[in-house]
Structures are given as C-alpha cells and as structure tokens.
Design a protein around this motif. Structure first.
Motif, PDB file in Angstrom:
ATOM      1  N   ALA A 322      10.169   4.584   3.033  1.00 40.18           N
ATOM      2  CA  ALA A 322       9.715   3.188   3.011  1.00 40.18           C
ATOM      3  C   ALA A 322       9.297   2.746   4.407  1.00 40.18           C
ATOM      4  CB  ALA A 322      10.813   2.274   2.478  1.00 40.18           C
ATOM      5  N   LEU A 323       8.359   1.804   4.433  1.00 44.37           N
ATOM      6  CA  LEU A 323       7.909   1.173   5.673  1.00 44.37           C
ATOM      7  C   LEU A 323       8.100  -0.336   5.519  1.00 44.37           C
ATOM      8  CD1 LEU A 323       4.557   3.150   6.169  1.00 44.37           C
ATOM      9  CD2 LEU A 323       6.672   3.478   7.475  1.00 44.37           C
ATOM     10  N   THR A 324       8.724  -0.956   6.502  1.00 47.79           N
ATOM     11  CA  THR A 324       8.993  -2.398   6.434  1.00 47.79           C
ATOM     12  C   THR A 324       8.434  -3.085   7.671  1.00 47.79           C
ATOM     13  OG1 THR A 324      11.008  -2.040   5.149  1.00 47.79           O
ATOM     14  CG2 THR A 324      10.782  -4.172   6.268  1.00 47.79           C
ATOM     15  N   SER A 325       7.797  -4.222   7.461  1.00 46.16           N
ATOM     16  CA  SER A 325       7.197  -4.954   8.586  1.00 46.16           C
ATOM     17  C   SER A 325       8.278  -5.434   9.548  1.00 46.16           C
ATOM     18  CB  SER A 325       6.377  -6.144   8.081  1.00 46.16           C
ATOM     19  OG  SER A 325       7.208  -7.100   7.444  1.00 46.16           O
ATOM     20  N   SER A 326       7.929  -5.493  10.815  1.00 49.39           N
ATOM     21  CA  SER A 326       8.900  -5.906  11.824  1.00 49.39           C
ATOM     22  C   SER A 326       9.072  -7.417  11.871  1.00 49.39           C
ATOM     23  CB  SER A 326       8.471  -5.407  13.203  1.00 49.39           C
ATOM     24  OG  SER A 326       7.172  -5.884  13.524  1.00 49.39           O
ATOM     25  N   ALA A 327       8.127  -8.154  11.287  1.00 52.49           N
ATOM     26  CA  ALA A 327       8.208  -9.615  11.272  1.00 52.49           C
ATOM     27  C   ALA A 327       7.835 -10.124   9.889  1.00 52.49           C
ATOM     28  CB  ALA A 327       7.281 -10.213  12.327  1.00 52.49           C
ATOM     29  N   ALA A 328       8.094 -11.392   9.653  1.00 53.97           N
ATOM     30  CA  ALA A 328       7.772 -11.987   8.360  1.00 53.97           C
ATOM     31  C   ALA A 328       6.267 -12.035   8.155  1.00 53.97           C
ATOM     32  CB  ALA A 328       8.352 -13.395   8.283  1.00 53.97           C
ATOM     33  N   VAL A 329       5.853 -11.921   6.914  1.00 55.55           N
ATOM     34  CA  VAL A 329       4.437 -11.916   6.528  1.00 55.55           C
ATOM     35  C   VAL A 329       4.169 -13.140   5.668  1.00 55.55           C
ATOM     36  CG1 VAL A 329       2.689 -10.688   5.187  1.00 55.55           C
ATOM     37  CG2 VAL A 329       4.261  -9.409   6.650  1.00 55.55           C
ATOM     38  N   GLU A 330       3.062 -13.827   5.930  1.00 53.23           N
ATOM     39  CA  GLU A 330       2.668 -14.982   5.137  1.00 53.23           C
ATOM     40  C   GLU A 330       1.748 -14.516   4.016  1.00 53.23           C
ATOM     41  OE1 GLU A 330       2.609 -18.175   3.369  1.00 53.23           O
ATOM     42  OE2 GLU A 330       3.658 -18.311   5.299  1.00 53.23           O
ATOM     43  N   GLY A 331       2.270 -14.513   2.787  1.00 51.18           N
ATOM     44  CA  GLY A 331       1.510 -13.968   1.664  1.00 51.18           C
ATOM     45  C   GLY A 331       0.230 -14.708   1.373  1.00 51.18           C
ATOM     46  N   THR A 332       0.211 -16.033   1.593  1.00 55.69           N
ATOM     47  CA  THR A 332      -0.974 -16.816   1.255  1.00 55.69           C
ATOM     48  C   THR A 332      -2.026 -16.803   2.355  1.00 55.69           C
ATOM     49  OG1 THR A 332       0.074 -18.821   2.114  1.00 55.69           O
ATOM     50  CG2 THR A 332       0.359 -18.343  -0.239  1.00 55.69           C
ATOM     51  N   ALA A 333      -1.728 -16.143   3.455  1.00 52.86           N
ATOM     52  CA  ALA A 333      -2.676 -16.111   4.574  1.00 52.86           C
ATOM     53  C   ALA A 333      -3.909 -15.308   4.201  1.00 52.86           C
ATOM     54  CB  ALA A 333      -2.016 -15.507   5.805  1.00 52.86           C
ATOM     55  N   ALA A 334      -5.057 -15.715   4.745  1.00 55.49           N
ATOM     56  CA  ALA A 334      -6.303 -14.981   4.504  1.00 55.49           C
ATOM     57  C   ALA A 334      -6.193 -13.583   5.088  1.00 55.49           C
ATOM     58  CB  ALA A 334      -7.475 -15.731   5.121  1.00 55.49           C
ATOM     59  N   LEU A 335      -6.714 -12.592   4.380  1.00 55.64           N
ATOM     60  CA  LEU A 335      -6.617 -11.204   4.819  1.00 55.64           C
ATOM     61  C   LEU A 335      -7.701 -10.855   5.850  1.00 55.64           C
ATOM     62  CD1 LEU A 335      -5.093  -8.538   4.418  1.00 55.64           C
ATOM     63  CD2 LEU A 335      -6.806  -7.923   2.699  1.00 55.64           C
ATOM     64  N   ASN A 336      -8.928 -11.302   5.589  1.00 54.67           N
ATOM     65  CA  ASN A 336     -10.057 -10.988   6.486  1.00 54.67           C
ATOM     66  C   ASN A 336     -10.155  -9.493   6.746  1.00 54.67           C
ATOM     67  OD1 ASN A 336     -10.746 -13.739   6.848  1.00 54.67           O
ATOM     68  ND2 ASN A 336      -9.140 -13.955   8.408  1.00 54.67           N
ATOM     69  N   GLY A 337     -10.112  -8.713   5.661  1.00 52.93           N
ATOM     70  CA  GLY A 337     -10.136  -7.263   5.792  1.00 52.93           C
ATOM     71  C   GLY A 337     -11.496  -6.647   5.507  1.00 52.93           C
ATOM     72  N   SER A 338     -11.667  -5.439   6.023  1.00 53.07           N
ATOM     73  CA  SER A 338     -12.881  -4.663   5.757  1.00 53.07           C
ATOM     74  C   SER A 338     -12.533  -3.188   5.868  1.00 53.07           C
ATOM     75  CB  SER A 338     -13.982  -5.023   6.762  1.00 53.07           C
ATOM     76  OG  SER A 338     -13.605  -4.653   8.077  1.00 53.07           O
TER      77      SER A 338
END
Length: 578
Positions: A322-338
């Motif tokens: 498993a991999l876990t983020s080091s800080a909290a993540v805001e699920g509703t935040a815009a991804l802005n991915g490509s």
C-alpha cells in the motif's frame, strides 16, 4: 573701613573657603564613583553701596559639556544596538559550524550523497540501504538543528526584550522620583548638582536600551521622549508595554501578530525603535534571523523535493502492498491532470499481475481519480477519515506500483505520486522540521531503488520492476548533486550550485554577516569609548588637580583666619584702652 566691616569680610571669606573645601573634598571622595562629575563653586564679590563687602559663592555646579554628554548618550544607543546584533550572529555562527566542519548540514548532504553513490553501485545491498537511511536521518537532524538554532535565538531575543522593557520602566520611575527630589532641593535652596548626576545616570541607562531624546526644564526636571517622539516621562511616567511569546517557531512573526511589538499607552512604537539594546533585539528577532530562516527553508524545501520526487518516481523491491499520502487530500479539489498514469499490481518478484493506464485528463476532481483507481480490479483507493489517500493491492501478498508515463498534475506536470506524497521519503511539518518516514526508518528495504516500467508493450507476467535496477537511486543521486538555481531569499542573493553548495553558501553567508557585525560593533564601541573618555576628561575628577586646589584653599582659609585673629587682637587692644 570699620573693624566690624573688616571682620565680616574676613568671615565671609572663611565661609566661602569652607564651602569650596567641602566641595573639593567631595570631589576627591567620589573620584571613582561611576557617573559622578566634578563640582565647583565660583567666588563672587559682594558689593554694598559701591563698596566691597566680602565674598559669596555661586551654586555648586557640575563641570560637564552638555553637548558632549548628549553625543555620548547617542553613541551609547548606537553601540548597544550593533553589539546585540554581533552577539546573536556570533552565537548563530557557533551553533551552525563552519564551511569546513564535519557536523554541518553541508557535510550531512555530502555524507548522504556518498551513501547514495554506494547504493547505486550495489542496489540490492541491505547495508548500503541502511547507510542511506541513517544519513537521511542525520540530514533531517542537521536541518532541524539549524532551524532550532535560529528559532531558539529568536526566542531568547524575545525574552531579552522583556527584560530590557523592565529596565526602561524601572529607570523611568527612578528618574521621575529624581525629578521630584530636584524640585524639592531647589525650592529649599539646596544644591541639586549630585541629583543631576543621578538623573544623567538614568538617561545613560535609557540610552543604552533604546533611542531617546531628553529636555531639562528651568526647574531642573527632565522630560524624556522615546522613539517616534513618544512621551515617556513628563509629569507622569508612560511605561513601555510588551508581552513575551511562550514558544517561537518559523511561522511566528511580528507582522502576523504572533509576536509582540512595543507600545506606549496603546500606541505601537516598534517601527520607530532604531537604537539601543531593544532596537538590536528587535532587529535580530524580526529581521536578521528570519532572513536566515528563509534561506534555510528554501534549502529544506529543495532537499525534500530532491528526495521525494525520486522516491515517488520509483518503488522498493519488492513493491509495498500500500501507498499512503503524507498529508491530507482534498477530494473535491480540481485535478488539473494530463497525460497517463500507470497503476500495476506486482508480485513479490516484481512481475506484473495486472496494470491499468489512466488518462488523467478524463477526471475533473481528485475524487474522480480516486474512484477510477478504486474501480481497477485488484486495487483499492480511498480517502480515509484523516483525509489521507491510500492506494493498495487487494491481495496482501501483492505490491502496488505507480508510474507517470506522461504528463502529470498542474502546470508543472507533477506526478500523481509526488502530488499526493504517496511514496514520500522526507516529511516536513508545519514548523519546518524534517523527519524520515517512519516505516522506511525502521525498514530500509522500503527505500525506492527501481522504477515501474512505462513500456507501452508491457504485459502480464513481464517484469514490472527488476531486482538490481538502480534507476530510483540514480535519480535521487542526480537530484542531490546536479547544479540548480536558488532564487535570492532573505538577505542571501541568488546562488547556482548543488544542494551541498547552497548549504555551504548559507553557512558562509552567516559567517560573513557575523564578521561584519563584529567589525561594526568594534567601530561603534571605539567611538563610544572615545566620547566617554572625552566626557570623563572634561567632567571627571583629577585627583592631582583637586589635591593642589585643596592646598590653595587651605592657605586661603588660614589667611582669612589670620585676618580675623588680627582684628580680634585689635578689638582686644581697644577694649583694654577703655
């Protein structure tokens, strides 16, 4: 002239000489007392109806050049400020070491670089991995020590300001009482010269603490004006107000209100304080040390990025479950991915059990991407109650691997793993302190060495990661040794070089600041010494001169006594003739 007139004249001479002898004797007795100034009395001829009627003395006077006294107090304020700055920079220099020392952050970076070089040659070596982890821990400790040294000195300055404020307020109270004593003495016709000495001693104390001006009125009372012309003493004492801060970290500043300024009657005078111990302490706490912290923060941020970008781009062998983020993540935040994100389930030998390529441009928010990952067979992705994102293989015997095939998140195209800190190595907390990820600290095998294949022809059963691959280690080594551009930060100019070079530049810069401050302090101290010497020469007591003066006065006193004795004999003769 009648005998009675002659007797009165001689008696006035004796009285005047007695007062002069007393004044001179007092000068001799107080010659070594700090703040004491030479006192003198001047004889004046008494004339009655145009005829000399004896001698009187002027009020006892301090022999002081008032202009020189003011210049000395101004120099005292300037010297105190630069002395404080020099002292604190000297302490910081001692705490962080020299550029040639083996216990500095620059040497810690060098040690880590050497261990990464060794691990890149032998990526399967457990001992080399342990060496890297140990050196990462030492690097975090060294960075934290540097930050702590700066913040501890700021906290010390904060407490010292409170002590100086107490000193100022106590001095103002004493000066206020001295003003009252001067007024009472003057009203009673008594000498105020020694009281004025005491007043000026308080002015010297105040000048040492901050920049002031002062004015003596016709009655001898002194009014004091502080920075910005703020009244500190007139008919009443106007105390300085200040509050210490219990603990200080790099987020605490005067600007954001977490540190106290200095006020008088509700008026903030902090920005007007430009001299004295308080001025130096404020400059150290709010300007000089925070500027050094800014440079340290930039270095720490670059160290974290160098370590974490390489760790997030790679994976341990075998891959973690498993991999876990080091800080909290805001699920509703815009991804802005490509671009494309590859997620693979890997066996303990690194073989691909399954993999999926996700088109990041297809997802609007972070929640959308998490849902897409969770929908992959054999993979779970959730944002927990603590706000942290976890991506794992459903089978506890399997590992999970991520690779940014192309693109990324945001305008900088940061990899998904880096953006969320899914495989971070170093953690920076809100106070700027570093720590090594706990599971890697206890298990160096989790250190990334290899990288998940981004081959377009990758198939189930192929080697997704390879034992002996050192790509992740090589990437981290490159990040730590490659030259980069560091923007001008704090009071340190722009620098080009490696992370170790920049660390050395910070240490060298602080050393130069300390040397310059020491030189400035010496110049100001010499200027104060010269003025103080001139003032002492002009107003101090010269024992040889006073002793010579005393002999003259004793001769004068004896002469007046002889005159009185002769007149007494004449009176006796006249009486005997009757």
């Amino acid at each position: 002239m009648t005998l009675s007139s002659a007797l009165n004249i001689a008696a006035s001479g004796m009285r005047a000489t007695q007062t002069a002898i007393s004044t001179t004797s007092n000068n001799i007795a107080n010659a070594d007392v700090d703040g004491y100034t030479r006192k003198t009395v001047s004889p004046q001829t008494v004339v009655v109806s145009g005829v000399g009627a004896g001698v009187s003395l002027s009020e006892i006077q301090r022999q002081v050049d008032a202009g020189l006294e003011r210049r000395t107090n101004a120099a005292r304020s300037e010297s105190s400020l630069v002395a404080i700055v020099s002292d604190y920079l000297s302490q910081l220099t001692s705490a962080i070491g020299s550029t040639t020392g083996d216990d500095t952050i620059a040497s810690a970076i060098g040690n880590l670089t050497s261990s990464l070089q060794s691990l890149s040659v032998s990526p399967n070596s457990a001992s080399e991995a342990q060496s890297v982890v140990s050196n990462l821990t030492d690097l975090a400790t060294s960075a934290n020590s540097l930050t702590d040294s700066i913040q501890d000195l700021r906290a010390d300055a904060d407490r010292a300001i409170a002590d100086s404020v107490d000193t100022v307020n106590a001095s103002l109270a004493r000066l206020d009482e001295l003003n009252d004593q001067v007024l009472r003495a003057a009203a009673a016709g008594a000498s105020t010269a020694d009281l004025v000495d005491a007043q000026m001693q308080e002015i010297a104390i105040l000048s040492e603490q901050l920049n002031i001006s002062y004015y003596t009125d016709s009655n001898g009372a002194i009014s004091v004006y502080g920075p910005g012309g703020t009244v500190l003493l007139n008919d009443d004492v106007h105390e300085l107000d200040y509050s210490t801060t219990a603990s200080i970290d790099s987020n605490d500043t005067l600007a954001n209100g977490s540190l106290s300024g200095i006020s008088v009657g509700g008026k903030d005078i902090t920005s007007f304080i430009s001299g004295g111990t308080i001025g130096g302490l404020l400059e150290v706490r709010d300007e000089i040390l925070p500027a050094q912290q800014e440079s340290v923060d930039l270095l720490v941020d670059q160290l974290v990025a160098a370590a974490n970008d390489a760790q997030n781009a790679g994976t341990s062998v075998p891959a973690p479950n498993a991999l876990t983020s080091s800080a909290a993540v805001e699920g509703t935040a815009a991804l802005n991915g490509s671009g494309t994100l590859r997620i693979a389930v890997l066996g303990d030998d690194g073989s691909v059990q399954s993999y999926t390529d996700l088109d990041l441009s297809s997802y609007t928010t972070v929640d959308d991407l998490v849902a897409a990952m969770d929908a992959i067979g054999g993979v779970s992705a959730t944002i927990g109650s603590d706000g942290k994102l976890t991506v794992s293989a459903d089978d506890s015997a399997m590992g999970i691997g991520l690779a940014q095939v192309s693109g990324g998140i945001g305008s900088d195209n940061v990899s998904v793993s880096s953006a969320f800190g899914l495989n971070d190595l170093l953690i920076k907390d809100s106070s700027g302190h570093l720590s090594l990820r706990e599971d890697i600290s206890s298990d160096p095998s989790l250190l990334a060495r290899s990288s998940l294949s981004t081959d377009a022809a990758l198939a189930v059963g192929d080697a997704g990661i390879v034992t002996g691959d050192n790509s992740a280690v090589a990437a981290m080594l490159s990040a730590f040794t490659t030259d980069r551009n560091f923007a001008a930060t704090g009071d340190l100019g722009a620098v080009s070089g490696s992370l170790s070079d920049y660390a050395s530049e910070i240490i060298s810069h602080i050393a130069v600041l300390s040397e310059n401050a020491e030189a400035s302090a010496e110049i100001k101290a010499n200027a104060l010494s010269n003025l103080s010497g001139s003032l002492a020469n002009a107003s101090g007591v010269n024992l040889d001169e006073e002793a010579a003066e005393l002999e003259i006065l004793q001769t004068n006193y004896q002469a007046a006594a002889n005159v009185i004795s002769v007149i007494q004999e004449m009176y006796d003769t006249l009486l005997n003739m009757v």
